[in-house]
Structures are given as structure tokens and as C-alpha cells.
Motif scaffolding. Structure first.
Motif, PDB file in Angstrom:
ATOM      1  N   LEU A 162      -0.288  11.794  14.437  1.00 17.14           N
ATOM      2  CA  LEU A 162      -1.145  12.945  14.118  1.00 17.14           C
ATOM      3  C   LEU A 162      -2.265  12.586  13.133  1.00 17.14           C
ATOM      4  O   LEU A 162      -3.443  12.986  13.346  1.00 17.14           O
ATOM      5  N   PRO A 163      -2.079  11.816  12.048  1.00 20.19           N
ATOM      6  CA  PRO A 163      -3.203  11.455  11.160  1.00 20.19           C
ATOM      7  C   PRO A 163      -4.267  10.609  11.880  1.00 20.19           C
ATOM      8  O   PRO A 163      -5.454  10.734  11.616  1.00 20.19           O
ATOM      9  N   LEU A 164      -3.838   9.751  12.777  1.00 20.52           N
ATOM     10  CA  LEU A 164      -4.788   8.923  13.518  1.00 20.52           C
ATOM     11  C   LEU A 164      -5.669   9.780  14.420  1.00 20.52           C
ATOM     12  O   LEU A 164      -6.866   9.486  14.601  1.00 20.52           O
ATOM     13  N   ILE A 165      -5.073  10.820  14.960  1.00 22.80           N
ATOM     14  CA  ILE A 165      -5.876  11.723  15.812  1.00 22.80           C
ATOM     15  C   ILE A 165      -6.874  12.485  14.963  1.00 22.80           C
ATOM     16  O   ILE A 165      -8.021  12.717  15.365  1.00 22.80           O
ATOM     17  N   GLU A 166      -6.401  12.877  13.771  1.00 23.11           N
ATOM     18  CA  GLU A 166      -7.320  13.623  12.892  1.00 23.11           C
ATOM     19  C   GLU A 166      -8.483  12.710  12.451  1.00 23.11           C
ATOM     20  O   GLU A 166      -9.590  13.190  12.223  1.00 23.11           O
ATOM     21  N   LYS A 167      -8.258  11.411  12.247  1.00 16.53           N
ATOM     22  CA  LYS A 167      -9.327  10.481  11.892  1.00 16.53           C
ATOM     23  C   LYS A 167     -10.124  10.031  13.118  1.00 16.53           C
ATOM     24  O   LYS A 167     -11.010   9.194  12.999  1.00 16.53           O
ATOM     25  N   ARG A 168      -9.703  10.534  14.259  1.00 13.99           N
ATOM     26  CA  ARG A 168     -10.348  10.233  15.531  1.00 13.99           C
ATOM     27  C   ARG A 168     -10.214   8.760  15.893  1.00 13.99           C
ATOM     28  O   ARG A 168     -11.026   8.194  16.630  1.00 13.99           O
ATOM     29  N   THR A 169      -9.183   8.178  15.352  1.00 16.18           N
ATOM     30  CA  THR A 169      -8.900   6.801  15.761  1.00 16.18           C
ATOM     31  C   THR A 169      -8.245   6.810  17.140  1.00 16.18           C
ATOM     32  O   THR A 169      -8.455   5.892  17.934  1.00 16.18           O
ATOM     33  N   LEU A 170      -7.432   7.883  17.391  1.00 15.62           N
ATOM     34  CA  LEU A 170      -6.814   8.084  18.706  1.00 15.62           C
ATOM     35  C   LEU A 170      -7.227   9.439  19.265  1.00 15.62           C
ATOM     36  O   LEU A 170      -7.568  10.356  18.512  1.00 15.62           O
ATOM     37  N   THR A 171      -7.183   9.495  20.549  1.00 17.81           N
ATOM     38  CA  THR A 171      -7.488  10.759  21.214  1.00 17.81           C
ATOM     39  C   THR A 171      -6.215  11.593  21.367  1.00 17.81           C
ATOM     40  O   THR A 171      -5.095  11.121  21.138  1.00 17.81           O
ATOM     41  N   GLU A 172      -6.412  12.804  21.784  1.00 22.44           N
ATOM     42  CA  GLU A 172      -5.284  13.713  21.996  1.00 22.44           C
ATOM     43  C   GLU A 172      -4.369  13.210  23.108  1.00 22.44           C
ATOM     44  O   GLU A 172      -3.204  13.613  23.195  1.00 22.44           O
ATOM     45  N   ASP A 173      -4.891  12.363  23.945  1.00 20.21           N
ATOM     46  CA  ASP A 173      -4.069  11.876  25.056  1.00 20.21           C
ATOM     47  C   ASP A 173      -2.865  11.092  24.560  1.00 20.21           C
ATOM     48  O   ASP A 173      -1.834  10.983  25.244  1.00 20.21           O
ATOM     49  N   ALA A 174      -2.923  10.578  23.343  1.00 22.36           N
ATOM     50  CA  ALA A 174      -1.817   9.767  22.829  1.00 22.36           C
ATOM     51  C   ALA A 174      -0.576  10.606  22.566  1.00 22.36           C
ATOM     52  O   ALA A 174       0.556  10.089  22.584  1.00 22.36           O
TER      53      ALA A 174
END
Length: 380
Positions: A162-174
Motif C-alpha cells: 500500500l505505501p508503494l502504491i501511494e508513492k506511485r512506485t506501483l500501480t493498483e494492479d499489484a
């Protein structure tokens, strides 16, 4: 001179004797009446105190009757035949009892052959039910732990991504595949307490049923199930044997036997007839009796007591043989006596019944009328 005086006296005495004797002869009817009155007074005094009483030789009678209603098969004696105690007199149909005895035999064989096997199989079934319930409970608990572990891992992974998605390092698809699985596992975890409770109750019920069965078998301390079952089977066989023996004794009652020596006086019923329970079939009378029943009129109500000696003789006028007897019982109340004892037609006689025991062998016939007199009133 003296001799002349003595001669005169003798002559005078002889004249007086002749004169007195002539007076007695002339007045003999008066003297006879006086003697008759004295005799009557003496006889009345004795008879008023106590006279003869009438009685009968007690007939010892046995009315042979069946205890159960059944069909009469045979009469094994004839009228007038002398019978001995224990002798078979008649036989009744035992078809129904024979069928019951056959059922007892079948049940005994089945008990010996299948009771132990069936009880062991029942114990195994209950043991199997307990093991199955234990397995299901363990499986549900294992599934619950596995689902809980997977849920914890997914939550941990979701928290890491979840933090990686918030930093946009990962997309929601993860986390697209993680979210549905998390939701499903959370819903599944809500149902597991109920599933575990159901499995636990099933196990408790199976254990309870198994324990009740073992308690019913009655296994003692240190005794295995097989030994307890064998003991129960023996107890069951004993119960069956008692029931069978009871029916066998009942079957023996279908042979009517004499309980005393005697003579067959009456026979009722013919083979083939249905005899109702308690209805006499054969009447037996003892040839001799040692007991007499007397009838003490009310005027002599207190003249005989228990233990008093008496004499008994046949009612016929030619009988001279007196049989000694002893009073053994006197009825406590005054009742109406048999009308044949009354000297007046259609007049009721009241008195007490007296039972006497004959003390010697005699030829008196049961039912015969006799005369009775107590020893202190004997004047015959």
C-alpha cells in the motif's frame, strides 16, 4: 313270769310289722308316684345341665380345578376309584404353553448366537462415530488455522504494497488480486467459530453416547468391553431360563393331580370341553375323617369349651360304640344352625358350631350324623 312277758312283746311286735306292711301295700300308688317324681327330678337336673347334641362327621373334600382356562384332553380316573396323593387325575391342552416354550428356546439360541456379536458391533459403531467426530473437529480447526495464516500473510503483504502504491512506485494492479482474497478470507473467518462449535458438539454427543453404552453394558473397574458383554449375555440367559422354568411349572399345572388320598366322588366335564379356571373337574373325598362338627343349641351356649373331652357315637339306635373325642374349636358367635336340627318344622334353631377331634380309629362315615356328649355329662 319274765318269759311270759317276752312272749307277749314278740307277739305285739309281729302284729305291728304286719299292720305296717299292710298299710304300705294299701298305699303303694302314692309311694310309686313319689319315686317317679324323684327320678324325674334327677333326670331333668342332668338333662337341663347338658344333654346330647347333634353333629356330623366332617367330610374332607378336595375339589380339583385348573388354574387357567383350557381344553380338557382326558379324564384318567373313574367314579369310586381310590387315588393316592400326587396321582394324575386329568390332563388339559398345553398347545399355547408349548408355543411359548418354543419361543423361549428360539430366543435363547438367538441370544447365545448374536447378542455378543451385536453388542460388540454396536460398541464399534459408537467408537467409530467418536473418531469421525474427532477427525471432523480437527479438520475444521486445521482449516481455520490455515485460513487465519493465509489472511495474516495477505494482510501483511497488502500493508507492504500500500505505501508503494501511494508513492506511485506501483500501480493498483499489484493489489488487485489481494483485495478480493482478503475479503473472502475475512468472511470465511467469521463462519469458523460456528463450524468449530458444531463439530465440537457432535464430538461431545458421540462421546456421551459411547459412555452411556459402556455404562449400560456395566463394565466394572479393570474389566474390558468384551468381558462386560459376556457377563451381560450370561445374565440375559439366566433371565430367559427363569422365564422358561416359570412357564414349565405353569405347564405342569395342566396335569390335575390329587393332593391327598381319597375316593373319586364326582366327575364333571368331558374330554374336549373348555374348562374355565377355578371350575372343579373332579371331587375327591377322604374315606376316613378324624373331625366332627357339632351343633350346640343356644340353651347350652356355654356348656362346651376347648380342650373338653367328649364322646361321639353313630345316630342309629343300635349303635353302642362310643368314640372318645376332644373339643378343638368353638365358634365365637351364635348363628342359625341347620334347619334339620330343629324339632319343630320351619323353626330356626340357633347355636354355636363345635369342632371335635376323634381320638381313636373308627368306622364313622364322612357326612354321617352323630350324637355328642361331653365326658362330664355321660350317663349312658
Amino acid at each position: 313270769m319274765k318269759e311270759q312277758i317276752n312272749a307277749v312283746k314278740d307277739q305285739h311286735g309281729r302284729r305291728r310289722f304286719v299292720f305296717t306292711w299292710r298299710r304300705i301295700i294299701r298305699n303303694w300308688p302314692v309311694l310309686g308316684w313319689l319315686l317317679a317324681i324323684a327320678a324325674a327330678i334327677w333326670i331333668y337336673g342332668r338333662s337341663a345341665r347338658f344333654g346330647n347334641i347333634t353333629g356330623t362327621v366332617d367330610a374332607v373334600v378336595e375339589a380339583v380345578a385348573p388354574l387357567d382356562t383350557a381344553r380338557l384332553l382326558s379324564i384318567d380316573v373313574t367314579l369310586g376309584e381310590r387315588v393316592r396323593a400326587g396321582q394324575a387325575l386329568a390332563r388339559l391342552d398345553t398347545t399355547v404353553l408349548d408355543a411359548d416354550l418354543a419361543e423361549y428356546e428360539v430366543e435363547r439360541v438367538e441370544t447365545e448366537g448374536s447378542m455378543a456379536r451385536d453388542m460388540l458391533q454396536m460398541v464399534r459403531q459408537f467408537e467409530t462415530a467418536v473418531k469421525e467426530a474427532e477427525f471432523q473437529l480437527g479438520q475444521v480447526q486445521m482449516e481455520h488455522k490455515s485460513a487465519q495464516g493465509e489472511l495474516d500473510q495477505l494482510k501483511k503483504e497488502y500493508s507492504r504494497l500500500l505505501p508503494l502504491i501511494e508513492k506511485r512506485t506501483l500501480t493498483e494492479d499489484a493489489v488487485a488480486e489481494i483485495r478480493p482474497r482478503l475479503a473472502a478470507l475475512e468472511e470465511m473467518m467469521k463462519s469458523y467459530p460456528g463450524l468449530i462449535a458444531v463439530a465440537d458438539e457432535r464430538l461431545r454427543s458421540a462421546v456421551r453416547d459411547r459412555d452411556q453404552l459402556i455404562e449400560w453394558i456395566g463394565a466394572k473397574d479393570g474389566e474390558d468391553i468384551a468381558g462386560a458383554i459376556a457377563r451381560q449375555m450370561q445374565n440375559r440367559l439366566k433371565v430367559l431360563e427363569k422365564s422358561r422354568a416359570s412357564r414349565e411349572r405353569e405347564r405342569n399345572n395342566y396335569v390335575l393331580r390329587a393332593t391327598q388320598d381319597g375316593v373319586v366322588a364326582s366327575i364333571w366335564g368331558d374330554p374336549g370341553e373348555v374348562i374355565i379356571a377355578g371350575m372343579p373337574v373332579i371331587r375327591i373325598v377322604q374315606e376316613k375323617s378324624s373331625q366332627v362338627v357339632g351343633y350346640l343349641p343356644e340353651v347350652y351356649v356355654a356348656s362346651m369349651q376347648v380342650g373338653q373331652r367328649a364322646w361321639v357315637w353313630r345316630n342309629s339306635s343300635g349303635s353302642r360304640h362310643r368314640v372318645p373325642a376332644k373339643v378343638t374349636a368353638v365358634s365365637p358367635e351364635v348363628n342359625d344352625l341347620p334347619t334339620r336340627l330343629s324339632p319343630f318344622a320351619n323353626q330356626i334353631v340357633r347355636g354355636r358350631r363345635v369342632v371335635l377331634e376323634l381320638l381313636e380309629e373308627n368306622d364313622l362315615v364322612p357326612g354321617e350324623s352323630v350324637q355328642i356328649r361331653t365326658s362330664d355329662g355321660r350317663w349312658f
